[in-house]
Design an enzyme around this catalytic site. Sequence first.
Site, PDB file in Angstrom:
ATOM      1  N   LYS A  78      35.139   0.397 -45.323  1.00  0.00           N
ATOM      2  CA  LYS A  78      35.122  -0.896 -45.728  1.00  0.00           C
ATOM      3  C   LYS A  78      35.290  -1.142 -47.205  1.00  0.00           C
ATOM      4  O   LYS A  78      35.025  -0.089 -48.083  1.00  0.00           O
ATOM      5  CB  LYS A  78      33.701  -1.315 -45.377  1.00  0.00           C
ATOM      6  CG  LYS A  78      33.389  -2.829 -45.806  1.00  0.00           C
ATOM      7  CD  LYS A  78      32.074  -3.212 -45.692  1.00  0.00           C
ATOM      8  CE  LYS A  78      31.480  -4.694 -45.717  1.00  0.00           C
ATOM      9  NZ  LYS A  78      30.133  -4.921 -45.315  1.00  0.00           N
ATOM     10  N   SER A 158      29.704  -9.419 -42.583  1.00  0.00           N
ATOM     11  CA  SER A 158      30.577  -9.372 -43.534  1.00  0.00           C
ATOM     12  C   SER A 158      31.649  -8.217 -43.331  1.00  0.00           C
ATOM     13  O   SER A 158      32.804  -8.042 -43.682  1.00  0.00           O
ATOM     14  CB  SER A 158      30.273  -8.972 -45.040  1.00  0.00           C
ATOM     15  OG  SER A 158      29.303  -7.616 -44.848  1.00  0.00           O
ATOM     16  N   SER A 182      25.414  -7.516 -41.247  1.00  0.00           N
ATOM     17  CA  SER A 182      26.843  -7.510 -41.559  1.00  0.00           C
ATOM     18  C   SER A 182      27.370  -6.056 -40.835  1.00  0.00           C
ATOM     19  O   SER A 182      28.805  -5.808 -40.838  1.00  0.00           O
ATOM     20  CB  SER A 182      27.028  -7.133 -43.041  1.00  0.00           C
ATOM     21  OG  SER A 182      27.230  -8.660 -43.759  1.00  0.00           O
TER      22      SER A 182
END
EC number: 6.3.5.7
Lengths: 493, 95
Positions: A78, A158, A182
Amino acid sequence: MTALNELTLAEARDGLTTKQFSAREIAQAHIDALEKARVLNAYLVETPDRALKMADVSDAKIAKGEARPLEGLPLGIKDLFCTQGVHTTAGSKILEGFEPHYESNVSTQLWRDGAVMLGKLNLDEFAMGSSNETSAYGNVISPWRRNGSDAALVPGGSSGGSSAAVAAHLCLGATATDTGGSIRQPAAFTGTVGIKPTYGRCSRWGIVAYASSLDQAGPIARTTRDCAILLGSMAGHDPRDTTSVDLPVPDFEAAVARGVKGLTIGIPKEYRVDGMPAEIQKLWDQGAEWLRAAGATIKEISLPHTQYALPAYYIVAPAEASSNLARYDGVRYGLRVPGKDIAGMYENTRAAGFGPEVRRRIMIGTYVLSAGYYDAYYVRAQKIRTLIKRDFEQAYAAGVDAILTPATPSAAFGIGEKASADPVEMYLNDVFTVTVNMAGLPGISVPAGLDAQGLPLGLQLIGRPFDEETLFAASQVIEDAAGRTRLPKAWWA
Amino acid sequence: MSVDAKTVRRIAHLARIAVADEDVAPLQGELNAILAFVEQLNAVDVDGVEPMTSVTPMIMKKRVDAVTEGGRAGDIVANAPETEDGYFLVPKVVE
């Protein structure tokens, strides 16, 4: 034979150690797959040269019989984790061009254990969002579609790049972070497994900060076992993060096969929210039944302050964000926009560099921390946080080992469907996950079936502090009973 | 509680984010939607409740008071938009 990028992480590990294929071959299979899948916009940066170099090192280690725990396994990172010499943006324009001169603790441990880096994954800007639509670098398109429709759906957020890449076989597993849901919400939207460990289990050092008292790193992968393997490498004490806990890392993978016989699973009645779709209720009942059939006792419990977790979160998280994001001032990193004086330079840089959702949260945070409002908002929210945590403590003290809830109030929605003028509509996505962050507990999201439109739905298990092992055991029971959720077909390739 | 246009401008200035005139009204609406949503917290009785300061009970760790790292000025300024001789450059602050 299954394509190399469609193996589970555990299968790939076994195939590599028994020399059925090489690390270079599995790295190349992923590089080819992600080149064909650019329409999904899951990767912000691809690092194929680095991947092949790391794979060659892995092949040499395997040949010498010195394979490390994640030897040769290709992963996505990420883009909230700082990676040395590789562009790191946090999904924001304000960090455009930022190339860290250091590596996050979590990714350092993955490379220490032999994993191979494929690239950096898209996300909501500074991890603020539930659909990946706030990224400054474009939406991520979910690999999933509704039956008979080609409408583009969100992969959740997210960690939307992470969930989409794992579901679409563009990596064997991915790092993710979870501040209000998330990891777990995008995992639920894409038929993948995601665990947010207990606060303090993974070091936050080198992860771009959003709300420091809530942020935790964790993996997204295609199976419970794969998540357990990855968390074993990501977790561990780090003196550079004072909230990182000095506890031994258990053998998470060994816990996967433990089963739930003799455990008590709590069903919190406050999670039965108004307007919950019948399909979600049915899935939840089915999950409880699967656990009961495997030997667990099911018990209704009460967590009376549940409904206050989300509004309290929207005070605590923006307050911490407004202070964490003060560092983006046009002096030390990324973007600088000139102004008539230094304050003008700060204001212009931040106006140009932050997107609307980030601006909104910084402003709410600034307001609730400002003179005259601090007690009414921030202190009250922190008191409510104490009450939320106490609810869980009382349930655990009464003999509950883990809690079962739905992961999300609905299946994935379409891109642009929740773009109304009221930001709260989007925030409601996290209603089942955010309590866990407020109480610092571990939570796992596991796929439990498909809805009538063919989209994945997930269940969440919430555990006692530092008892991720019970979550892996219970998650595996659900995974075995539900059958693994598999993506119907790669429409983009 | 809700915010007026003047307060929106004041918050924007405190947050050091320039806000264009045409953005003030929509921002006011969005911030008020969030403030209306958190209003429900006033229904909770918090008398005698300690505000949370640490989610996991732990003693603040203190490291040894010693130099553990250093000599990396080049790394530290490497990503800055403007630097000179290992220093960050900013617009003139004092006339």
